[in-house]
Design a protein around this motif. Structure first.
Motif, PDB file in Angstrom:
ATOM      1  N   GLN A   1       0.700  -1.212  -0.065  1.00  0.00           N
ATOM      2  CA  GLN A   1       0.061  -0.042   0.018  1.00  0.00           C
ATOM      3  C   GLN A   1       0.970   1.236   0.150  1.00  0.00           C
ATOM      4  OE1 GLN A   1      -3.435  -0.301  -0.559  1.00  0.00           O
ATOM      5  NE2 GLN A   1      -3.004   2.255  -1.046  1.00  0.00           N
ATOM      6  N   SER A   2       1.896   1.234   0.758  1.00  0.00           N
ATOM      7  CA  SER A   2       2.675   2.408   0.803  1.00  0.00           C
ATOM      8  C   SER A   2       3.426   2.653  -0.539  1.00  0.00           C
ATOM      9  CB  SER A   2       4.018   2.062   1.938  1.00  0.00           C
ATOM     10  OG  SER A   2       3.200   2.272   3.063  1.00  0.00           O
ATOM     11  N   ALA A   3       3.868   1.497  -1.434  1.00  0.00           N
ATOM     12  CA  ALA A   3       4.472   1.513  -2.695  1.00  0.00           C
ATOM     13  C   ALA A   3       3.353   2.290  -3.676  1.00  0.00           C
ATOM     14  CB  ALA A   3       4.711   0.253  -3.219  1.00  0.00           C
ATOM     15  N   ILE A   4       2.022   1.700  -3.506  1.00  0.00           N
ATOM     16  CA  ILE A   4       1.172   2.120  -4.307  1.00  0.00           C
ATOM     17  C   ILE A   4       0.890   3.673  -4.265  1.00  0.00           C
ATOM     18  CG2 ILE A   4      -1.496   2.221  -4.736  1.00  0.00           C
ATOM     19  CD1 ILE A   4      -1.206  -1.096  -4.229  1.00  0.00           C
ATOM     20  N   ASN A   5       0.960   3.995  -2.888  1.00  0.00           N
ATOM     21  CA  ASN A   5       0.386   5.410  -2.521  1.00  0.00           C
ATOM     22  C   ASN A   5       1.595   6.410  -3.167  1.00  0.00           C
ATOM     23  OD1 ASN A   5      -1.754   4.809  -1.151  1.00  0.00           O
ATOM     24  ND2 ASN A   5      -0.826   4.762   0.754  1.00  0.00           N
ATOM     25  N   ARG A   6       2.810   6.085  -3.033  1.00  0.00           N
ATOM     26  CA  ARG A   6       3.985   6.546  -3.450  1.00  0.00           C
ATOM     27  C   ARG A   6       4.134   6.805  -4.906  1.00  0.00           C
ATOM     28  NH1 ARG A   6       9.845   5.510  -1.319  1.00  0.00           N
ATOM     29  NH2 ARG A   6       8.513   5.797   0.669  1.00  0.00           N
ATOM     30  N   PHE A   7       3.606   5.671  -5.693  1.00  0.00           N
ATOM     31  CA  PHE A   7       3.563   5.724  -7.221  1.00  0.00           C
ATOM     32  C   PHE A   7       2.509   6.607  -7.641  1.00  0.00           C
ATOM     33  CE2 PHE A   7       2.131   4.078 -11.326  1.00  0.00           C
ATOM     34  CZ  PHE A   7       3.613   3.970 -11.978  1.00  0.00           C
ATOM     35  N   LEU A   8       1.344   6.725  -7.021  1.00  0.00           N
ATOM     36  CA  LEU A   8       0.384   7.410  -7.472  1.00  0.00           C
ATOM     37  C   LEU A   8       0.588   8.661  -7.325  1.00  0.00           C
ATOM     38  CD1 LEU A   8      -2.558   5.351  -6.200  1.00  0.00           C
ATOM     39  CD2 LEU A   8      -1.819   5.435  -8.777  1.00  0.00           C
TER      40      LEU A   8
END
Length: 94
Positions: free
Chosen positions: A15-22
């Motif tokens: 979820q942290s990686a998804i948020n940073r990518f977005l």
């Protein structure tokens, strides 16, 4: 110089990686050109081809994501670049 960069997510960081990518679009540092990037479906992993004049940009890119992803990288050649190197090697051995 082109590099093949592979990444894999650390456990529990999806979820942290998804948020940073977005938020960032996954843009590399200014001194790194993203040639192409592909993501593994159903897994926090992927591969990118990047171009950089030296490894400092490559290191900066990995450090931006190092808390979430582990990386491997290696120099890369196109077919044409490899062909030229092989031709030069063959000529030198004759």
């Amino acid at each position: 110089m082109k590099f093949i960069v592979q990444w894999k997510g650390q456990p529990g960081v999806q979820q942290s990686a998804i948020n940073r990518f977005l938020e960032t679009g996954g843009r590399p540092p200014e001194n790194v050109t993203l040639v192409g990037r592909w993501h593994v479906v159903g897994e926090l992993a992927g591969v990118a081809i990047v171009e950089a004049t030296d490894t400092s940009g490559l290191a900066a890119m990995m450090l931006q994501w190092g808390d979430l992803l582990s990386f491997t990288s290696a120099p890369a050649l196109t077919d044409e670049e490899l062909g030229a190197a092989l031709t030069a090697l063959k000529a030198a051995s004759n």
